[in-house]
Design an enzyme around this catalytic site. Structure first.
Site, mmCIF file in Angstrom:
data_model
loop_
_atom_site.group_PDB
_atom_site.id
_atom_site.type_symbol
_atom_site.label_atom_id
_atom_site.label_comp_id
_atom_site.label_asym_id
_atom_site.label_seq_id
_atom_site.Cartn_x
_atom_site.Cartn_y
_atom_site.Cartn_z
ATOM 1 N N SER A 1 0.874 -1.180 0.000
ATOM 2 C CA SER A 1 0.000 0.000 0.000
ATOM 3 C C SER A 1 0.900 1.215 0.000
ATOM 4 O O SER A 1 2.082 1.127 0.353
ATOM 5 C CB SER A 1 -0.841 0.010 1.279
ATOM 6 O OG SER A 1 -1.441 1.270 1.491
ATOM 7 N N TYR B 1 -2.031 -1.370 10.385
ATOM 8 C CA TYR B 1 -1.997 -1.470 8.913
ATOM 9 C C TYR B 1 -0.676 -0.927 8.376
ATOM 10 O O TYR B 1 0.001 -1.566 7.568
ATOM 11 C CB TYR B 1 -3.186 -0.683 8.356
ATOM 12 C CG TYR B 1 -3.422 -0.810 6.862
ATOM 13 C CD1 TYR B 1 -4.301 -1.770 6.354
ATOM 14 C CD2 TYR B 1 -2.794 0.038 5.951
ATOM 15 C CE1 TYR B 1 -4.540 -1.876 4.993
ATOM 16 C CE2 TYR B 1 -3.027 -0.058 4.587
ATOM 17 C CZ TYR B 1 -3.906 -1.030 4.114
ATOM 18 O OH TYR B 1 -4.134 -1.126 2.760
HETATM 19 P P1 NAD Z 1 -11.291 -6.137 -0.073
HETATM 20 O O1 NAD Z 1 -11.883 -5.955 1.270
HETATM 21 O O2 NAD Z 1 -12.132 -5.916 -1.294
HETATM 22 O O3 NAD Z 1 -10.653 -7.601 -0.192
HETATM 23 C C1 NAD Z 1 -9.917 -8.180 0.847
HETATM 24 C C2 NAD Z 1 -10.095 -9.685 0.756
HETATM 25 O O4 NAD Z 1 -9.365 -10.305 1.830
HETATM 26 C C3 NAD Z 1 -11.559 -10.118 0.904
HETATM 27 O O5 NAD Z 1 -11.876 -11.047 -0.121
HETATM 28 C C4 NAD Z 1 -11.605 -10.772 2.281
HETATM 29 O O6 NAD Z 1 -12.602 -11.777 2.390
HETATM 30 C C5 NAD Z 1 -10.188 -11.335 2.383
HETATM 31 N N1 NAD Z 1 -9.806 -11.611 3.761
HETATM 32 C C6 NAD Z 1 -9.961 -10.791 4.831
HETATM 33 N N2 NAD Z 1 -9.560 -11.422 5.939
HETATM 34 C C7 NAD Z 1 -9.117 -12.664 5.566
HETATM 35 C C8 NAD Z 1 -8.603 -13.791 6.272
HETATM 36 N N3 NAD Z 1 -8.454 -13.764 7.616
HETATM 37 N N4 NAD Z 1 -8.257 -14.882 5.577
HETATM 38 C C9 NAD Z 1 -8.428 -14.928 4.226
HETATM 39 N N5 NAD Z 1 -8.937 -13.905 3.505
HETATM 40 C C10 NAD Z 1 -9.286 -12.792 4.178
HETATM 41 O O7 NAD Z 1 -10.000 -5.233 -0.098
HETATM 42 P P2 NAD Z 1 -9.047 -4.690 -1.278
HETATM 43 O O8 NAD Z 1 -9.173 -3.240 -1.256
HETATM 44 O O9 NAD Z 1 -9.220 -5.447 -2.525
HETATM 45 O O10 NAD Z 1 -7.648 -5.034 -0.609
HETATM 46 C C11 NAD Z 1 -6.766 -6.025 -1.077
HETATM 47 C C12 NAD Z 1 -5.360 -5.684 -0.607
HETATM 48 O O11 NAD Z 1 -4.972 -4.444 -1.189
HETATM 49 C C13 NAD Z 1 -5.231 -5.515 0.902
HETATM 50 O O12 NAD Z 1 -4.027 -6.087 1.346
HETATM 51 C C14 NAD Z 1 -5.203 -4.019 1.075
HETATM 52 O O13 NAD Z 1 -4.512 -3.630 2.230
HETATM 53 C C15 NAD Z 1 -4.478 -3.603 -0.188
HETATM 54 N N6 NAD Z 1 -4.701 -2.217 -0.572
HETATM 55 C C16 NAD Z 1 -5.963 -1.762 -0.830
HETATM 56 C C17 NAD Z 1 -6.136 -0.427 -1.167
HETATM 57 C C18 NAD Z 1 -7.479 0.157 -1.451
HETATM 58 O O14 NAD Z 1 -7.573 1.375 -1.535
HETATM 59 N N7 NAD Z 1 -8.528 -0.627 -1.647
HETATM 60 C C19 NAD Z 1 -5.037 0.431 -1.244
HETATM 61 C C20 NAD Z 1 -3.769 -0.072 -0.971
HETATM 62 C C21 NAD Z 1 -3.623 -1.404 -0.640
#
Ligand code: NAD
Length: 257
Positions: A139, A152
């Protein structure tokens, strides 16, 4: 960067695939002809994975045995693991003074320890083949901090250290490791934050996006999950064999300040 079929179909394990970035990566990999194991604790992920053409493994990745089980499942189904995308993540916002210890541990377990255990379990298969790709979805909070996000930010900064170490250890084994550092991507994780921030700051949701989330952005829009999937596809391609140990920002210009 290209979304065309790769020269060699690979076996890929992707975590956190029930929505957002993980679901987009699974779809993109399946379109490229890879054999994909999608791993998530949410059973709804089964239908999403199968619709894309991937197999599904239900696992809570805060559990160490479940991490090892996910890799074992890929080996059982597909005979090995070539690509690992560590993507599963959650967010919890609270000041350091009030941050619940169990939330801290859950975030570190899921977003730092699980990527380590999954990498460790997949490593022998990549080493044996002399080819492997690890992509860690970090991130922009792996590079800068924001108040209220201690766990985080710490997990994501740690992920960069894991990425660099894997790159150094994998260099002579044909294994690359890279991190992707997105700013705000249009996913359920961010939708929830928009709603929370709107309540907290007495703003409407559009104001939250413009005044809080895009405050530091040069490009004034949220990122699409498919834009992250395109970069994952490049970093896991044959063409990216010389690219390792790096952090790839997709941050709308945030860190250009
Ligand atoms: P999201 O909430 O859409 O997806 C996260 C996924 O992780 C979900 O499918 C959830 O069921 C799964 N998950 C959560 N806890 C879990 C567990 N204990 N075991 C197995 N699976 C689990 O989120 P996203 O935005 O797609 O995020 C994906 C990654 O990208 C994350 O690591 C997040 O930190 C990172 N990220 C997201 C953003 C953003 O703005 N959305 C920005 C930077 C980084």
């Amino acid at each position: 960067m290209s979304s065309s079929k790769p020269s060699t179909p690979r076996v890929a394990v992707v975590t956190g695939t029930s929505s957002g970035i993980g679901a987009a990566v699974v779809k993109h990999f399946c379109e490229q002809g890879h054999q994909v194991l999608a791993v998530d604790f949410n059973p709804a992920g089964k239908e999403i994975a199968e619709a894309a053409g991937a197999a599904f493994y239900q696992a809570d990745l805060t559990d160490a045995d479940a991490c090892r089980g996910a890799i074992a499942e890929a080996v059982k189904r597909f005979g090995g693991v070539d690509i690992l995308v560590n993507n599963a993540g959650i967010q919890h916002v609270a000041s350091i003074e009030t941050f619940p210890e169990e939330k801290w541990r859950q975030i570190i377990d899921l977003m730092l320890t699980a990527p380590f255990l999954l990498t460790q379990a997949a490593w022998p298969y990549m080493r044996e083949k002399g080819w492997g790709r690890v992509v860690n979805i970090a991130s922009i909070h792996a590079q800068v901090a924001s108040p209220g996000k201690a766990a985080y930010v710490s997990a994501k900064h740690g992920m960069i250290g894991l990425t660099k170490t894997a790159a150094l250890e994998g260099g002579e084994q044909g294994i690359t490791a890279n991190a992707i550092c997105p700013a705000y991507v249009k996913t359920p994780l961010v939708d929830n934050q928009i709603a929370d921030q709107a309540k907290l700051n007495n703003m409407d949701e559009q104001e939250v996006i413009e005044k809080i989330m895009l405050k530091n952005a040069a490009v004034k829009r949220l990122i699409e999950p498919s834009e992250v999937a395109e970069l994952v596809a490049y970093l896991t391609s044959d063409a990216a064999g010389a690219v390792t140990g790096a952090s790839w920002n997709i941050d709308l210009g945030w860190t250009a300040h």
